[in-house]
Every structure is written in C-alpha cells, then in structure tokens.
Design an enzyme around this catalytic site. Structure first.
Site, short mmCIF file in Angstrom:
data_model
loop_
_atom_site.label_atom_id
_atom_site.label_comp_id
_atom_site.label_asym_id
_atom_site.label_seq_id
_atom_site.Cartn_x
_atom_site.Cartn_y
_atom_site.Cartn_z
N ARG A 30 0.83 -1.21 0.00
CA ARG A 30 0.00 0.00 0.00
C ARG A 30 0.87 1.26 0.00
O ARG A 30 1.87 1.33 0.70
CB ARG A 30 -0.93 0.00 1.20
N ASP A 31 0.45 2.24 -0.80
CA ASP A 31 1.13 3.53 -0.84
C ASP A 31 0.90 4.25 0.49
O ASP A 31 -0.20 4.19 1.04
CB ASP A 31 0.58 4.37 -2.00
N ILE A 32 1.93 4.89 1.01
CA ILE A 32 1.79 5.59 2.30
C ILE A 32 1.04 6.91 2.16
O ILE A 32 0.65 7.50 3.17
CB ILE A 32 3.16 5.82 3.00
N ASN A 88 5.26 6.29 -13.54
CA ASN A 88 5.94 7.58 -13.69
C ASN A 88 7.39 7.26 -14.06
O ASN A 88 8.01 6.41 -13.45
CB ASN A 88 5.90 8.38 -12.38
N GLU A 96 9.50 9.73 -8.28
CA GLU A 96 10.17 10.19 -7.06
C GLU A 96 11.14 9.16 -6.51
O GLU A 96 12.15 9.52 -5.91
CB GLU A 96 9.12 10.55 -6.00
N VAL A 97 10.84 7.89 -6.68
CA VAL A 97 11.74 6.81 -6.27
C VAL A 97 12.20 6.13 -7.56
O VAL A 97 11.38 5.63 -8.33
CB VAL A 97 11.03 5.80 -5.33
N HIS A 101 8.23 1.16 -10.57
CA HIS A 101 7.06 0.76 -9.80
C HIS A 101 5.80 1.18 -10.52
O HIS A 101 5.76 2.23 -11.16
CB HIS A 101 7.09 1.33 -8.37
N HIS A 103 1.78 2.08 -10.05
CA HIS A 103 0.74 2.48 -9.12
C HIS A 103 -0.56 1.85 -9.61
O HIS A 103 -0.97 2.11 -10.74
CB HIS A 103 0.55 4.00 -9.11
#
Length: 116
Positions: A30-32, A88, A96-97, A101, A103
């Site tokens: 899960r995304d924080i 992304n 950002e990371v 990945h 989403h």
C-alpha cells in the site's frame, strides 16, 4: 540491491510495508500517501530504475511485474469497475523513487487525472 534505494530496502524486508501481494520476483504494498481508496505500489524485487530499463534489461521481470499488477487488481476488487495503472518515468514524469514501480489506483471514479 541498491542499498540507497528505498524500494530495494522494502523488498529486502529492511523497511516495513503493508504488503498485499508477493511473488518470487515482485512485491506489492500500500502507498503511504494514497490518492484513492485503493493505491498499491507494485515493484520488481530486482532494482531497475524505470519502466524502459526493465523492459530492455529483463523482459521476463517486466512481464512478472504486469502479472502482479493484474493479481493485485483482482484481489483488491478493481476488475469490475476498473482502475488506473500508472508508471511515472524520470523527473519530468513525476518519478520520485528511481526503482521502477506501478501504481494501481482505484476504488472510486478517478476522472481524467489523478490529483497530486
């Protein structure tokens, strides 16, 4: 593993995450900072900086990543009403990371764009 990579450290179990799906080659958690009722990140356990890199370097890992996305969407009950899949890529793409990945976002009507 890249010791400076947040997602490599999550995949290695060094940093806790709310895991929802795992295979030998992928991890979903899960995304924080969720943007919808369901917002899960799906990563390969091996480090690849972005989607183009994994597609070029390891097409099987890219296929495993997409299979994990499908499994997450099904397990989260998103298949009937649909979901958004976002990769992304690069700074201008909002990454950002820098560990590839996906989403998986859904659980409500999303409209044309996901708000930041």
């Amino acid at each position: 593993m890249d010791n400076d990579c947040l997602f490599c450290r999550i995949a290695a179990g060094e940093i806790p995450a709310a895991v929802v799906h795992e295979t030998d080659t992928t991890l979903a958690f899960r995304d924080i900072d969720p943007k919808a009722p369901v917002h899960v990140l799906v990563i390969p356990k091996a480090h690849h900086p972005d989607v183009a890199a994994i597609a070029t370097a390891d097409p099987k890992a890219a296929a495993d990543l997409l299979a994990a996305v499908a499994a997450v969407a099904e397990a989260e009950g998103l298949l009937a009403d649909g979901y958004r899949l976002i990769f992304n890529s690069g700074v201008n793409g909002g990454q950002e990371v820098f560990h590839v990945h996906a989403h998986v976002v859904g659980g409500k009507p999303l409209g044309p764009m996901v708000a930041r």
